[in-house]
Design an enzyme around this catalytic site. Structure first.
Site, PDB file in Angstrom:
ATOM      1  N   LYS A 119     -13.272  33.220  11.361  1.00 61.99           N
ATOM      2  CA  LYS A 119     -13.266  34.339  12.310  1.00 61.99           C
ATOM      3  C   LYS A 119     -12.439  34.031  13.544  1.00 61.99           C
ATOM      4  O   LYS A 119     -12.555  32.946  14.109  1.00 61.99           O
ATOM      5  CB  LYS A 119     -14.703  34.650  12.738  1.00 61.99           C
ATOM      6  CG  LYS A 119     -15.540  35.242  11.618  1.00 61.99           C
ATOM      7  CD  LYS A 119     -16.943  35.567  12.097  1.00 61.99           C
ATOM      8  CE  LYS A 119     -17.713  36.320  11.038  1.00 61.99           C
ATOM      9  NZ  LYS A 119     -19.062  36.655  11.477  1.00 61.99           N
TER      10      LYS A 119
HETATM   11  C1  LIG Z   1     -22.683  36.901  10.539  1.00 61.31           C
HETATM   12  C2  LIG Z   1     -21.483  36.403   9.855  1.00 61.31           C
HETATM   13  O1  LIG Z   1     -20.983  35.376  10.232  1.00 61.31           O
HETATM   14  C3  LIG Z   1     -20.887  37.095   8.721  1.00 61.31           C
HETATM   15  C4  LIG Z   1     -20.318  38.445   8.994  1.00 61.31           C
HETATM   16  O2  LIG Z   1     -20.082  38.797  10.155  1.00 61.31           O
HETATM   17  O3  LIG Z   1     -20.023  39.150   8.005  1.00 61.31           O
END
Ligand SMILES: CC(=O)CC(=O)O
Length: 249
Positions: A119
């Site tokens: 992310k």
């Molecule tokens: C909570 C997470 O890390 C996974 C997601 O955002 O899909």
């Protein structure tokens, strides 16, 4: 303050007295997906996927996705967008999570620290524009993706939709020690096993990706849109487990 590393009821992360995210399990209510599967360049796909994951060379596909999460226990509200790639590992079919751009810090921090979600900060949006479901992704001030799909044109089979969002996910977990040496370098696997599909549709779809050095979605270029889905579901995430340790190979 006494640090008890065995007290699992405590969320042992920093800042110690105000952790960056809450303790999972994270439950998602009305998680809404716009998924567009497209054909891409096989050489670009090969360059993106870590071995020993295997891609389908005959059918080099990518799924671009935008997800709106209006109600997530412990994390709040956020939107996420990225690309996943169909792969095989040990004869199991799944998706390699290639990139994720997210607009919520606790979701980024917990996803990276507790699991291995790749992310980064970004500004995705999912909304209905008259008769069109629209998914966009901005990185900084620049647009890097625009997806459009006819809104709820044709209902999809709910079991097929469940299978689509419950495919195993494979990700790279990478962590270093204080000298920058690798301490963890694993391929990990996770899978949503608890999903209640509330609606699923398909329709005509298009996808445009724009070049960006730090959000290089367009490095997996769109050659042809293959399918699209719009799915609303309640889901619970599971922890990830290591399935391949690069430090031992
Ligand atoms: C909570 C997470 O890390 C996974 C997601 O955002 O899909």
């Amino acid at each position: 303050m006494k640090i008890d590393i065995h007290d699992l009821s405590k969320n042992l992360t920093t800042p110690l007295t105000a952790p960056a995210y809450s303790v999972p399990t994270y439950k998602f209510v009305n998680r809404e997906y716009l998924n567009i599967v497209y054909r891409t360049d096989v050489n670009a796909l090969r360059a993106a996927v870590p071995e020993p994951l295997e891609i389908d060379e005959e059918s080099p596909l990518v799924r671009f996705e935008v997800m709106w999460m209006p109600d997530v226990s412990g994390l709040g509200v956020y939107t996420e967008s990225g690309q996943v790639i169909p792969v095989q590992f040990n004869n199991e079919e799944g998706d390699y999570v290639h990139s994720m751009y997210v607009d919520n810090f606790p979701a980024i921090a917990s996803g990276r620290e507790l699991t291995a979600y790749p992310k980064k900060w970004g500004a995705p949006k999912l909304y209905v524009d008259s008769d069109t479901l629209v998914g966009t992704l901005d990185y900084g001030s620049l647009r890097v993706a625009t997806a459009t799909m006819g809104y709820k044109h044709v209902e999809l089979d709910l079991e097929e939709a469940r299978k689509e969002i419950c495919r195993p996910n494979f990700m790279m977990k990478i962590a270093t020690d204080y000298n920058g040496q690798l301490r963890i370098c694993d391929l990990v696997r996770t899978q949503i096993t608890d999903a209640h599909i509330k609606g699923a549709w398909t329709g005509p779809a298009r996808l445009q990706l724009f070049e960006h050095a730090l959000a290089p979605l367009a490095d997996l270029p769109v050659q042809e849109v293959v399918s699209a889905s719009h799915i609303v579901a309640d889901v619970t995430l599971n922890p990830a487990k290591p399935v391949y340790n690069y430090l031992l190979h």
